[in-house]
Design a protein around this motif. Sequence first.
Motif, PDB file in Angstrom:
ATOM      1  N   ARG A 178       0.822  -1.207   0.000  1.00 28.64           N
ATOM      2  CA  ARG A 178       0.000   0.000   0.000  1.00 28.64           C
ATOM      3  C   ARG A 178       0.858   1.261   0.000  1.00 28.64           C
ATOM      4  NH1 ARG A 178      -3.181  -1.974   5.078  1.00 28.64           N
ATOM      5  NH2 ARG A 178      -1.028  -2.563   5.374  1.00 28.64           N
ATOM      6  N   ARG A 179       2.121   1.090   0.391  1.00 28.95           N
ATOM      7  CA  ARG A 179       2.985   2.259   0.448  1.00 28.95           C
ATOM      8  C   ARG A 179       4.020   2.258  -0.667  1.00 28.95           C
ATOM      9  NH1 ARG A 179       4.612   3.572   6.481  1.00 28.95           N
ATOM     10  NH2 ARG A 179       5.638   5.196   5.290  1.00 28.95           N
ATOM     11  N   SER A 180       3.882   1.347  -1.617  1.00 25.25           N
ATOM     12  CA  SER A 180       4.893   1.278  -2.657  1.00 25.25           C
ATOM     13  C   SER A 180       4.270   0.861  -3.978  1.00 25.25           C
ATOM     14  CB  SER A 180       5.966   0.268  -2.246  1.00 25.25           C
ATOM     15  OG  SER A 180       6.807   0.010  -3.342  1.00 25.25           O
ATOM     16  N   LYS A 181       4.446   1.695  -4.986  1.00 28.47           N
ATOM     17  CA  LYS A 181       3.892   1.347  -6.275  1.00 28.47           C
ATOM     18  C   LYS A 181       4.683   0.227  -6.936  1.00 28.47           C
ATOM     19  CE  LYS A 181       1.961   5.422  -5.815  1.00 28.47           C
ATOM     20  NZ  LYS A 181       2.419   6.763  -5.520  1.00 28.47           N
ATOM     21  N   LEU A 182       5.964   0.108  -6.573  1.00 24.40           N
ATOM     22  CA  LEU A 182       6.763  -0.976  -7.117  1.00 24.40           C
ATOM     23  C   LEU A 182       6.248  -2.327  -6.586  1.00 24.40           C
ATOM     24  CD1 LEU A 182       9.127  -1.855  -8.843  1.00 24.40           C
ATOM     25  CD2 LEU A 182      10.638  -1.517  -6.884  1.00 24.40           C
ATOM     26  N   ALA A 183       5.998  -2.388  -5.286  1.00 23.79           N
ATOM     27  CA  ALA A 183       5.471  -3.620  -4.701  1.00 23.79           C
ATOM     28  C   ALA A 183       4.107  -3.956  -5.299  1.00 23.79           C
ATOM     29  CB  ALA A 183       5.371  -3.486  -3.185  1.00 23.79           C
ATOM     30  N   SER A 184       3.272  -2.923  -5.473  1.00 20.67           N
ATOM     31  CA  SER A 184       1.956  -3.151  -6.080  1.00 20.67           C
ATOM     32  C   SER A 184       2.093  -3.705  -7.482  1.00 20.67           C
ATOM     33  CB  SER A 184       1.170  -1.845  -6.154  1.00 20.67           C
ATOM     34  OG  SER A 184       0.989  -1.329  -4.884  1.00 20.67           O
ATOM     35  N   ALA A 185       3.072  -3.176  -8.220  1.00 17.89           N
ATOM     36  CA  ALA A 185       3.270  -3.643  -9.594  1.00 17.89           C
ATOM     37  C   ALA A 185       3.714  -5.105  -9.595  1.00 17.89           C
ATOM     38  CB  ALA A 185       4.294  -2.766 -10.303  1.00 17.89           C
ATOM     39  N   PHE A 186       4.559  -5.479  -8.651  1.00 14.71           N
ATOM     40  CA  PHE A 186       4.966  -6.885  -8.539  1.00 14.71           C
ATOM     41  C   PHE A 186       3.745  -7.765  -8.272  1.00 14.71           C
ATOM     42  CE2 PHE A 186       9.530  -5.694  -7.089  1.00 14.71           C
ATOM     43  CZ  PHE A 186       9.925  -5.587  -8.422  1.00 14.71           C
ATOM     44  N   LEU A 187       2.866  -7.285  -7.416  1.00 13.14           N
ATOM     45  CA  LEU A 187       1.659  -8.055  -7.099  1.00 13.14           C
ATOM     46  C   LEU A 187       0.723  -8.125  -8.303  1.00 13.14           C
ATOM     47  CD1 LEU A 187       0.732  -6.884  -3.493  1.00 13.14           C
ATOM     48  CD2 LEU A 187       1.934  -8.942  -4.198  1.00 13.14           C
ATOM     49  N   SER A 188       0.826  -7.121  -9.186  1.00 16.51           N
ATOM     50  CA  SER A 188      -0.080  -7.082 -10.339  1.00 16.51           C
ATOM     51  C   SER A 188       0.530  -7.729 -11.576  1.00 16.51           C
ATOM     52  CB  SER A 188      -0.461  -5.639 -10.666  1.00 16.51           C
ATOM     53  OG  SER A 188      -0.910  -4.985  -9.510  1.00 16.51           O
ATOM     54  N   GLY A 189       1.627  -8.452 -11.398  1.00 16.02           N
ATOM     55  CA  GLY A 189       2.139  -9.220 -12.512  1.00 16.02           C
ATOM     56  C   GLY A 189       3.462  -8.767 -13.092  1.00 16.02           C
ATOM     57  N   LEU A 190       4.047  -7.725 -12.562  1.00 16.94           N
ATOM     58  CA  LEU A 190       5.353  -7.285 -13.070  1.00 16.94           C
ATOM     59  C   LEU A 190       6.431  -8.276 -12.625  1.00 16.94           C
ATOM     60  CD1 LEU A 190       7.197  -5.117 -14.388  1.00 16.94           C
ATOM     61  CD2 LEU A 190       7.319  -4.025 -12.155  1.00 16.94           C
ATOM     62  N   GLU A 191       7.313  -8.654 -13.585  1.00 15.88           N
ATOM     63  CA  GLU A 191       8.433  -9.537 -13.270  1.00 15.88           C
ATOM     64  C   GLU A 191       9.353  -8.853 -12.259  1.00 15.88           C
ATOM     65  OE1 GLU A 191      10.014 -12.449 -14.293  1.00 15.88           O
ATOM     66  OE2 GLU A 191       8.059 -13.137 -14.991  1.00 15.88           O
ATOM     67  N   SER A 192       9.701  -9.551 -11.187  1.00 16.16           N
ATOM     68  CA  SER A 192      10.535  -8.902 -10.180  1.00 16.16           C
ATOM     69  C   SER A 192      11.976  -8.728 -10.665  1.00 16.16           C
ATOM     70  CB  SER A 192      10.512  -9.685  -8.871  1.00 16.16           C
ATOM     71  OG  SER A 192      11.100 -10.943  -9.058  1.00 16.16           O
ATOM     72  N   SER A 193      12.299  -9.348 -11.808  1.00 13.81           N
ATOM     73  CA  SER A 193      13.649  -9.193 -12.340  1.00 13.81           C
ATOM     74  C   SER A 193      13.898  -7.784 -12.881  1.00 13.81           C
ATOM     75  CB  SER A 193      13.896 -10.215 -13.444  1.00 13.81           C
ATOM     76  OG  SER A 193      12.953 -10.032 -14.472  1.00 13.81           O
ATOM     77  N   LEU A 194      12.893  -6.911 -12.803  1.00 10.36           N
ATOM     78  CA  LEU A 194      13.100  -5.529 -13.231  1.00 10.36           C
ATOM     79  C   LEU A 194      14.249  -4.895 -12.441  1.00 10.36           C
ATOM     80  CD1 LEU A 194      11.771  -3.183 -14.998  1.00 10.36           C
ATOM     81  CD2 LEU A 194      10.806  -2.416 -12.839  1.00 10.36           C
ATOM     82  N   VAL A 195      14.335  -5.215 -11.168  1.00 10.99           N
ATOM     83  CA  VAL A 195      15.432  -4.720 -10.327  1.00 10.99           C
ATOM     84  C   VAL A 195      16.266  -5.913  -9.886  1.00 10.99           C
ATOM     85  CG1 VAL A 195      16.005  -3.152  -8.457  1.00 10.99           C
ATOM     86  CG2 VAL A 195      13.703  -3.145  -9.399  1.00 10.99           C
ATOM     87  N   LYS A 196      17.566  -5.864 -10.170  1.00  3.87           N
ATOM     88  CA  LYS A 196      18.433  -7.002  -9.863  1.00  3.87           C
ATOM     89  C   LYS A 196      19.625  -6.573  -9.006  1.00  3.87           C
ATOM     90  CE  LYS A 196      19.252  -7.939 -14.179  1.00  3.87           C
ATOM     91  NZ  LYS A 196      18.409  -6.910 -14.782  1.00  3.87           N
ATOM     92  N   PRO A 197      20.263  -7.521  -8.354  1.00  2.00           N
ATOM     93  CA  PRO A 197      21.462  -7.188  -7.594  1.00  2.00           C
ATOM     94  C   PRO A 197      22.500  -6.535  -8.502  1.00  2.00           C
ATOM     95  CG  PRO A 197      20.746  -9.392  -7.053  1.00  2.00           C
ATOM     96  CD  PRO A 197      19.866  -8.928  -8.165  1.00  2.00           C
ATOM     97  N   GLY A 198      23.142  -5.507  -8.023  1.00  2.83           N
ATOM     98  CA  GLY A 198      24.183  -4.842  -8.800  1.00  2.83           C
ATOM     99  C   GLY A 198      23.658  -3.761  -9.730  1.00  2.83           C
TER     100      GLY A 198
END
Lengths: 227, 430
Positions: free
Chosen positions: A54-74
């Motif tokens: 609820r406090r993060s649009k990135l987290a919401s996007a992950f919940l709505s189907g965005l691949e979490s590989s958008l942000v990677k280590p490094g």
Amino acid sequence: MDTVQKLSEESPVYWIDLPDGRSLATINLTPGERVYGERLVQRGGVEYRTWDYRRSKLASAFLSGLESSLVKPGDRVLYLGAATGTTVSHVSDIIGEEGIVYAVEFSPRMVRNLSLLANKRKNIVPILGDARYPSTYSDFVNEVDLVYEDVAQPFQAEIFVKNIKMFLARKGKAFIAIKAKSISQVEEPRKVFEEQRRVIASADITVSEEINISKYHKDHMVFICKL
Amino acid sequence: MKKILVSPLGIFGLEGATLTPLLTFENDEHAAEVLAGIRLEDPERVPLDQLKEILGEDEIQTHVPGLSRLLKSIGLEAKEVSDDEGLIAAIKGKPGLMVQAGIVASQQEYYSLLHERGLLTTGKLLQSATTGRDKLVIQAILFLDDLDKMTNLAVVRIREWYGLHFPELDRKVENHATYCRLVAFVGPRDRYDYDSFEQLNLPQSKIDQLVDLARVSSGTELKEEDWKPLRDLAKETLNLMEQRKKVEDWIDSVMSDVAPNLKALAGSLVAARLIAMAGSLEDLAKKPASKIQVLGAEKALYRSLRTGTAPPKHGVIFQIPLIGKSPWWIRGKLARFVAAKLAIAARLDAFGGEFLGDVLNQQVHDRLEELRKEFPQAPEGKKAIKVFPKGSFNAKGFSRKDQPKRHGHPGKGGKGRKRPHGKRKFKRKK
């Protein structure tokens, strides 16, 4: 069943089971430190921080189907509209010590908190700046793999384009969260999104994904773009 | 022509993909000082003479607007470029270039310096962003609202509490401060005699009424020891009211310094409120008059944009007596005029202009006279929106009781709910 589950192989974003349900979480880069009142959970000798969608649009996007590989280590990330650093702190967790996030925020009051956060996390560079004028902070910011924008401004697509042109790597990606109501109070959200998409596309930037997060944030839309 | 690259390590000349140092920073502190200076365009923090010597007369291109303007100010031919391919590549590739040029040993070292110097520079920028005295005024005006909430809460409790003992007093004494003084300094009903009222400064007729009323009251007993906690609460509440007065006075005096022109036009409290709503004096100065006119009426404004109802005529500027007390049919015209003058005043105050407050004020008064002459009576056929019914405006100004219950009005509460005395509707900025 595992109590901790990775969303995808490439990126350390997890589902974590808690006594009262499950939550997104990232591995705490600074164990023992809380950033915004989130929960710290120990699993298998590792400390996780729960991530409130609820406090993060990135987290919401992950919940709505965005691949979490958008942000990677490094990854090197330019984060526009960092506010007090809620989402920034999770991005900082994900990219780890090898990565860097340039956190740009316009309001001095917010940057104060951001600076405190960056004191503890070496991969955050706090920048007090106006995202409309990327050249003013081009002394600090270098090439990035991800441009992330959540600024709720009338000209947010134009701002997005300018920053991509200046800093995004050729193979990089870009994330923009659009709030229909801050562009027009009157126009229908669907039309606003179309218009913003047109602005982005007319600058030779490809919108490769459209993720509707209005389930979690009213009248919001996320575009994933690349050059 | 020379291209210049600015980085956390120093300022460099750029030829193709090779860097030549023009100014290397000695340490983190030095870097932060110069970089903050460039951002703020403060010539005293940037060693301009040194740069001028090295640069000579060449035409200069750089990616940082602050630096190009500073160089221009010392007579060099400088230009800000944001679409030069070579420069963009250099901006993106700073870490690699710095290693190549041997300024740092590794990219890792570069990033670690970047972090340190970024933090320090931001710290310096924050310092200069918050030194303005207008920020103090904003906190103070917000504190006034907090104080009002606190005193209201306390007074409601005191009236309820003391009401058990002396229920008739609630209706008889409407003034909160007087009520609290009675509770704090007179106390139990059996002390309502003429001696007790000496220090309270009440009119004789009122005292007579109170003494009579105390004799016949239907309330329960209040022992001396049961009175004490209530008495202390009443005293604290009176202190809060005292505090409010002090804060108000302080705002009044600081506003003469921070925004004399705005103060002259709007009064110090409304002026401070306008600054608070805009975010800072400079932000207010950058707003058009039309925005200033409706600051504080956002709800009505957006309702109007969405559904096409009549737009609001005034936001907090309604609280300027001149506007609030003028007849309804010219109030909108006057508000528009005053807002325009306020915009001028804000710009004078923010950017160090002279004092023209009295001139602006005179213009407003003239305009009001003009409007009164031109529109002496309410236009026919148009019905007055009954903000204040007939007879509200007597010699004492308007009385709260006359206000209609069912009209949302800026600063005057929402639909039908009467706000407690002194409480203002005011949204904090996020």
